[in-house]
Design a protein around this motif. Structure first.
Motif, PDB file in Angstrom:
ATOM      1  N   VAL A   2       0.845  -1.180   0.000  1.00 52.29           N
ATOM      2  CA  VAL A   2       0.000   0.000   0.000  1.00 52.29           C
ATOM      3  C   VAL A   2       0.885   1.235   0.000  1.00 52.29           C
ATOM      4  O   VAL A   2       1.866   1.309   0.741  1.00 52.29           O
ATOM      5  CB  VAL A   2      -0.933   0.005   1.214  1.00 52.29           C
ATOM      6  CG1 VAL A   2      -1.694   1.315   1.311  1.00 52.29           C
ATOM      7  CG2 VAL A   2      -1.888  -1.177   1.142  1.00 52.29           C
ATOM      8  N   GLN A   3       0.525   2.204  -0.824  1.00 53.52           N
ATOM      9  CA  GLN A   3       1.247   3.459  -0.889  1.00 53.52           C
ATOM     10  C   GLN A   3       0.284   4.626  -0.956  1.00 53.52           C
ATOM     11  O   GLN A   3      -0.820   4.505  -1.491  1.00 53.52           O
ATOM     12  CB  GLN A   3       2.168   3.507  -2.113  1.00 53.52           C
ATOM     13  CG  GLN A   3       3.304   2.502  -2.089  1.00 53.52           C
ATOM     14  CD  GLN A   3       4.227   2.669  -3.279  1.00 53.52           C
ATOM     15  OE1 GLN A   3       4.036   3.552  -4.118  1.00 53.52           O
ATOM     16  NE2 GLN A   3       5.236   1.829  -3.358  1.00 53.52           N
ATOM     17  N   ALA A  23      -3.511   9.821  -3.561  1.00 58.51           N
ATOM     18  CA  ALA A  23      -4.008   8.567  -4.105  1.00 58.51           C
ATOM     19  C   ALA A  23      -3.447   7.400  -3.311  1.00 58.51           C
ATOM     20  O   ALA A  23      -2.229   7.278  -3.153  1.00 58.51           O
ATOM     21  CB  ALA A  23      -3.625   8.438  -5.573  1.00 58.51           C
ATOM     22  N   ALA A  24      -4.329   6.561  -2.827  1.00 61.60           N
ATOM     23  CA  ALA A  24      -3.936   5.331  -2.160  1.00 61.60           C
ATOM     24  C   ALA A  24      -4.001   4.182  -3.154  1.00 61.60           C
ATOM     25  O   ALA A  24      -4.986   4.040  -3.887  1.00 61.60           O
ATOM     26  CB  ALA A  24      -4.850   5.042  -0.971  1.00 61.60           C
ATOM     27  N   SER A  25      -2.958   3.390  -3.198  1.00 58.12           N
ATOM     28  CA  SER A  25      -2.905   2.282  -4.142  1.00 58.12           C
ATOM     29  C   SER A  25      -2.391   1.027  -3.451  1.00 58.12           C
ATOM     30  O   SER A  25      -1.774   1.090  -2.392  1.00 58.12           O
ATOM     31  CB  SER A  25      -2.023   2.625  -5.340  1.00 58.12           C
ATOM     32  OG  SER A  25      -0.685   2.847  -4.943  1.00 58.12           O
ATOM     33  N   GLY A  26      -2.635  -0.108  -4.089  1.00 60.24           N
ATOM     34  CA  GLY A  26      -2.234  -1.387  -3.539  1.00 60.24           C
ATOM     35  C   GLY A  26      -3.440  -2.261  -3.260  1.00 60.24           C
ATOM     36  O   GLY A  26      -4.558  -1.961  -3.674  1.00 60.24           O
ATOM     37  N   SER A  27      -3.194  -3.339  -2.547  1.00 55.09           N
ATOM     38  CA  SER A  27      -4.263  -4.287  -2.225  1.00 55.09           C
ATOM     39  C   SER A  27      -5.009  -3.809  -0.986  1.00 55.09           C
ATOM     40  O   SER A  27      -4.789  -4.295   0.130  1.00 55.09           O
ATOM     41  CB  SER A  27      -3.687  -5.684  -2.030  1.00 55.09           C
ATOM     42  OG  SER A  27      -3.061  -6.150  -3.211  1.00 55.09           O
ATOM     43  N   LYS A  75     -12.483   5.644  -5.645  1.00 54.12           N
ATOM     44  CA  LYS A  75     -11.172   5.792  -6.277  1.00 54.12           C
ATOM     45  C   LYS A  75     -10.025   5.865  -5.279  1.00 54.12           C
ATOM     46  O   LYS A  75      -8.882   6.071  -5.678  1.00 54.12           O
ATOM     47  CB  LYS A  75     -11.163   7.029  -7.165  1.00 54.12           C
ATOM     48  CG  LYS A  75     -12.153   6.959  -8.320  1.00 54.12           C
ATOM     49  CD  LYS A  75     -12.068   8.197  -9.199  1.00 54.12           C
ATOM     50  CE  LYS A  75     -13.030   8.100 -10.368  1.00 54.12           C
ATOM     51  NZ  LYS A  75     -12.967   9.299 -11.244  1.00 54.12           N
ATOM     52  N   ASN A  76     -10.331   5.729  -3.995  1.00 57.03           N
ATOM     53  CA  ASN A  76      -9.311   5.781  -2.942  1.00 57.03           C
ATOM     54  C   ASN A  76      -8.512   7.081  -3.001  1.00 57.03           C
ATOM     55  O   ASN A  76      -7.278   7.086  -2.943  1.00 57.03           O
ATOM     56  CB  ASN A  76      -8.371   4.582  -3.025  1.00 57.03           C
ATOM     57  CG  ASN A  76      -9.070   3.271  -2.742  1.00 57.03           C
ATOM     58  OD1 ASN A  76     -10.061   3.226  -2.021  1.00 57.03           O
ATOM     59  ND2 ASN A  76      -8.548   2.188  -3.294  1.00 57.03           N
TER      60      ASN A  76
END
Length: 122
Positions: A2-3, A23-27, A75-76
């Protein structure tokens, strides 16, 4: 992994506006509270704005009426709209979020972005 990645910082004249994005990304399984913090040279880090997962918000007294925090859960993303900027708003702005993820194991963790510089000139 997660980033959190911030964008939108830069140089602006006093009285101008900027919109920061994170923006948060990852699982990601879910995101609870999200917020923006800032740290000016020689000063402690301070909470600028916070938003819960049911859209309750709060703000530092110094930015009330000028800044607006919002989020897009699909969209986090979390945003910080900054209007009527003042030189004293100059700082590094950090995105923060409490995120439930499976990696490395299932747990809530406190994540921080790398920061984005906001400079307000007079």
């Amino acid at each position: 992994q997660v980033q959190l990645v911030e964008s939108g910082g830069g140089l602006v004249q006093a009285g101008g506006s900027l919109k920061l994005s994170c923006a948060a990304s990852g699982s990601i399984l879910s995101i609870n509270n999200m917020g923006w913090y800032r740290q000016a040279p020689g000063k402690q880090r301070e909470l600028v704005a916070r938003i819960t997962n049911d859209d309750t918000t709060n703000y530092a007294d110094s930015v009330k009426g000028r800044f607006t925090i919002s989020r897009d859960n699909a969209k986090n993303l979390v945003y910080l709209q900054m209007n009527s900027l003042k030189p004293e708003d100059t700082a590094v702005y950090y995105c923060n979020a409490i995120i439930l993820a499976e990696t490395p194991n299932l747990a809530f963790r406190d994540y921080w972005g790398q920061g984005t510089q906001v400079t307000v000139s007079s």
